[in-house]
Every structure is written in C-alpha cells, then in structure tokens.
Design an enzyme around this catalytic site. Structure first.
Site, mmCIF file in Angstrom:
data_model
loop_
_atom_site.group_PDB
_atom_site.id
_atom_site.type_symbol
_atom_site.label_atom_id
_atom_site.label_comp_id
_atom_site.label_asym_id
_atom_site.label_seq_id
_atom_site.Cartn_x
_atom_site.Cartn_y
_atom_site.Cartn_z
ATOM 1 N N GLU A 177 14.630 29.464 22.134
ATOM 2 C CA GLU A 177 13.233 29.338 22.567
ATOM 3 C C GLU A 177 13.113 28.556 23.877
ATOM 4 O O GLU A 177 13.035 27.324 23.855
ATOM 5 C CB GLU A 177 12.385 28.655 21.481
ATOM 6 C CG GLU A 177 10.912 28.511 21.899
ATOM 7 C CD GLU A 177 10.022 27.819 20.859
ATOM 8 O OE1 GLU A 177 10.540 27.311 19.862
ATOM 9 O OE2 GLU A 177 8.809 27.788 21.075
ATOM 10 N N LYS A 219 12.839 33.690 21.658
ATOM 11 C CA LYS A 219 11.438 33.306 21.411
ATOM 12 C C LYS A 219 10.857 32.778 22.716
ATOM 13 O O LYS A 219 10.953 31.584 23.014
ATOM 14 C CB LYS A 219 11.374 32.240 20.312
ATOM 15 C CG LYS A 219 9.976 31.679 20.063
ATOM 16 C CD LYS A 219 9.894 30.931 18.746
ATOM 17 C CE LYS A 219 8.546 30.244 18.604
ATOM 18 N NZ LYS A 219 8.304 29.749 17.246
HETATM 19 P P1 13P Z 1 3.009 27.898 18.761
HETATM 20 O O1 13P Z 1 2.917 29.336 18.354
HETATM 21 O O2 13P Z 1 1.899 27.040 18.195
HETATM 22 O O3 13P Z 1 3.246 27.727 20.226
HETATM 23 O O4 13P Z 1 4.303 27.316 18.024
HETATM 24 C C1 13P Z 1 5.455 28.049 18.010
HETATM 25 C C2 13P Z 1 6.626 27.155 17.997
HETATM 26 O O5 13P Z 1 7.461 27.229 17.137
HETATM 27 C C3 13P Z 1 6.766 26.182 19.097
HETATM 28 O O6 13P Z 1 8.067 25.662 19.084
#
Ligand code: 13P
Length: 341
Positions: A177, A219
């Site tokens: 991510e 992500k």
């Molecule tokens: P949000 O969808 O609220 O941005 O959170 C996703 C997430 O896992 C952030 O690390």
C-alpha cells in the site's frame, strides 16, 4: 507455503464481486474516530465495535478478507469465539497490519517513512499461526511544495519491498500500500504525476527484491484532485486517469488492485470504482476500504449494543454496493436500499 498457494490466496481475495474490509485502525486512529462521535476509546468498545462489523449477517458474500490490528487478532467476541474465527465462519479471511506506522523521515520532517521491519520475520510467523492469510503495510507519500522527494519515495518503496518478500517467505500474501495522500490544494495532474512516480519506484523495488507478483495485491490511492483544489475532477476523469496510471506502472502479473478510500465520501468511492470497471483490465479492480465501508456503520453503532442491527445493515449495503461496483453494475438508485434499512 508454496508459490502456488500464495497465488491462489491472492486470487481468492479478489474473486468476482469481492473486496476487502480494512478494519486495522491502530489504537490512536480508532480513538480519533470514536472521539468524533463521543464513544469512549476503551479496549472493550474497540472489541465490541469490531465484533459488530465482523458478525454482520451475509457479509461474506461481498467481503473476502478483513485486515485486523494486532489487538483485534487476539480478541474474542462476547460468546468467547476469537474474532478471527468469527470472520472465518463467514468465509472471510483474516489479515493483519504489520507496519508500525509512518514516522518522520530523518532530514525531511514533512515527510515520513513507514517502520516495522525489525523482527518482522518472527511476527509474520506468529500471525500465520493465529490464522492470518495476508498482511498489509502502508507507506505514506505527501504532496506539497517541493515534496515528495525522491528520497522519501525511494525509502518507502524499499521498505515495502522488504516487507513483501518477508511476508511471502512466511506464507502471507502482502498487500502493498503506497498511499499518495489527497490532502492539499494540488490538482489531479500533480496527483497523477506523483502516483505514477511512486508506483514505478515500488515495482522497481519489488522486482529488485524478488517479490512474486502473482502472490501479492497492490493497494493504491485513486488519481484524484487534492481535497482543497478549487476545481475538482469528476468521476469519469478520475476513473480514466487512475486506469491510465495503473496501466503504465502495474505489471499484468499482479492479480488485483484494491483501492483505499483515503477520505473520499462513501458514495464517491463507490462511484469511482464502478466507473473504472466499465472497461476490462489486466488485473481485477476492487476495494480495500476503511472509512468508505465503515463511516455510516460506526455512526449508527454509536457505542450501543441496541444499534447492532442498524450498524450491520449500513456495512452490509456498502459492501454490496462496492461489490456491484467491482462489476461496473452499481447505480445511484441502489442507495435507496440502504436509506430504507
Ligand atoms: P481508508 O479506506 O479509510 O483510506 O483506509 C484504508 C486503509 O487501510 C488505510 O491504510
């Protein structure tokens, strides 16, 4: 864990019409969310809230996996079932956030690098024994005057790659991510430029470290206007730019891209995903939302067991709508179902 098993777990996480529930808020983050609506940030309230989410009837139809925080993977539901087993009963795979947070980058106080590599091999092994099938690590890239620096992007890409390889070695599918924040007055061009540079650096690092692309998920943020940008790009433009950016940077061997919501409203996040899925792509495009799945459910729950059903309906319908968006089949009319619930 064989390469083949990692690949089939990753594919199951983005099976048709399924996405991920991000419920891995750290204690300080969930405290902020609770504070906003006046819920006491006790361990038992966190446990009760997560139990409410995970025992939502029928959630497994739309949700393949849920990301947990360390505290949650060790907690039990009120009937004594470990919360991780309550998820499994619904056909939802438990996953775990393994980073220890974004910390100021030395010499660049406005930027951060995500920590958590020390001892990670041992933690991955322990989480695997607790039943986790996948993991998450979030890198944070901020846009501002003169930032992000190449140093910040490079340091975060390197850490993501080391995390991903360690997870695969220990049998967990890594969710990689790199989040380019939407905070700021920058326009969508700038977001596209920074997201493209970030994803190039991340996939270079993943390749350097020998990460198996078939056994991971990406992500990312969507390519979107900064929150304070005077001219906000519409749904079509966000979808088109996001897909263009991904096609330029994400190898087709990656089975799925699961977006974060990043502060978009719940309906906007659904509309964006739906618009992207109007076309066909080399990877599945799905969701791993935190706020965009939970905001209404948390507000409705409001710390009271009496509100369980109403909160669960909010989560159920948002999951259902995002599942439809994975197939390009969401329409605004569907929101009626939730309003009536
Ligand atoms: P949000 O969808 O609220 O941005 O959170 C996703 C997430 O896992 C952030 O690390």
């Amino acid at each position: 864990m064989t390469t083949k098993q990692l690949g089939s777990t990753a594919q199951a996480m983005v099976a048709d019409g399924k996405g991920i529930l991000a419920a891995d808020e750290s204690t300080p983050t969930i405290t902020k969310r609770f504070d906003k609506i006046g819920i006491e940030p006790t361990e038992d309230n966190r446990r009760a809230y997560r139990e409410t989410l995970f025992t939502t009837p029928g959630l497994g139809e739309f949700i393949s996996g849920a990301i947990l925080f360390d505290e949650t993977i060790r907690q039990e539901a009120s009937d004594g079932t470990p919360l991780r087993d309550a998820l499994k009963r619904q056909g939802i795979m438990p996953g775990i956030k393994v980073d220890t947070g974004a910390k100021p980058l030395a010499g660049a106080p406005e930027e951060t690098v995500t920590e958590g590599l020390d001892g990670l091999r041992g933690r991955v092994a322990e989480y695997g024994e607790l039943g986790a099938r996948f993991a998450k690590w979030r890198a944070v890239i901020r846009i501002g005057a003169g930032i992000p620096s190449a140093t910040c992007i490079g340091a975060n890409a390197h850490a993501l790659a080391r995390y991903a390889r360690l997870c695969q070695e220990g049998g967990l599918v890594p969710i990689v991510e790199p989040e380019v924040l939407m905070d700021g007055a920058h326009d969508i061009d700038r977001c596209e430029e920074v997201t493209t540079a970030t994803l190039h650096a991340v996939f270079d690092a993943l390749s350097d470290h020998g990460v198996m692309l078939e056994g991971m998920l990406l992500k990312p943020n969507m390519v979107i206007s900064g929150t304070d940008c005077p001219g906000q790009a519409g749904v079509g433009e966000v979808a088109e730019r996001t897909v263009r950016c991904l096609r330029r940077t994400v190898p087709a061997a990656v089975p799925g891209v699961v977006f974060l919501s990043g502060g978009q409203s719940d309906t906007t996040a659904t509309e964006h995903l739906n618009a992207m899925n109007a076309g066909t792509h080399p990877w599945k495009l799905s969701f791993s939302y935190g706020r965009a799945l939970q905001d209404l459910a948390l507000k409705r729950w409001n710390g009271a067991a009496d509100n369980t059903e109403s909160a669960q309906q909010a989560l159920f319908f948002r999951a259902k709508f995002n599942s439809a968006a994975c197939k390009g089949a969401y329409t605004g009319d569907m929101e009626q179902e939730l309003r009536a619930a």
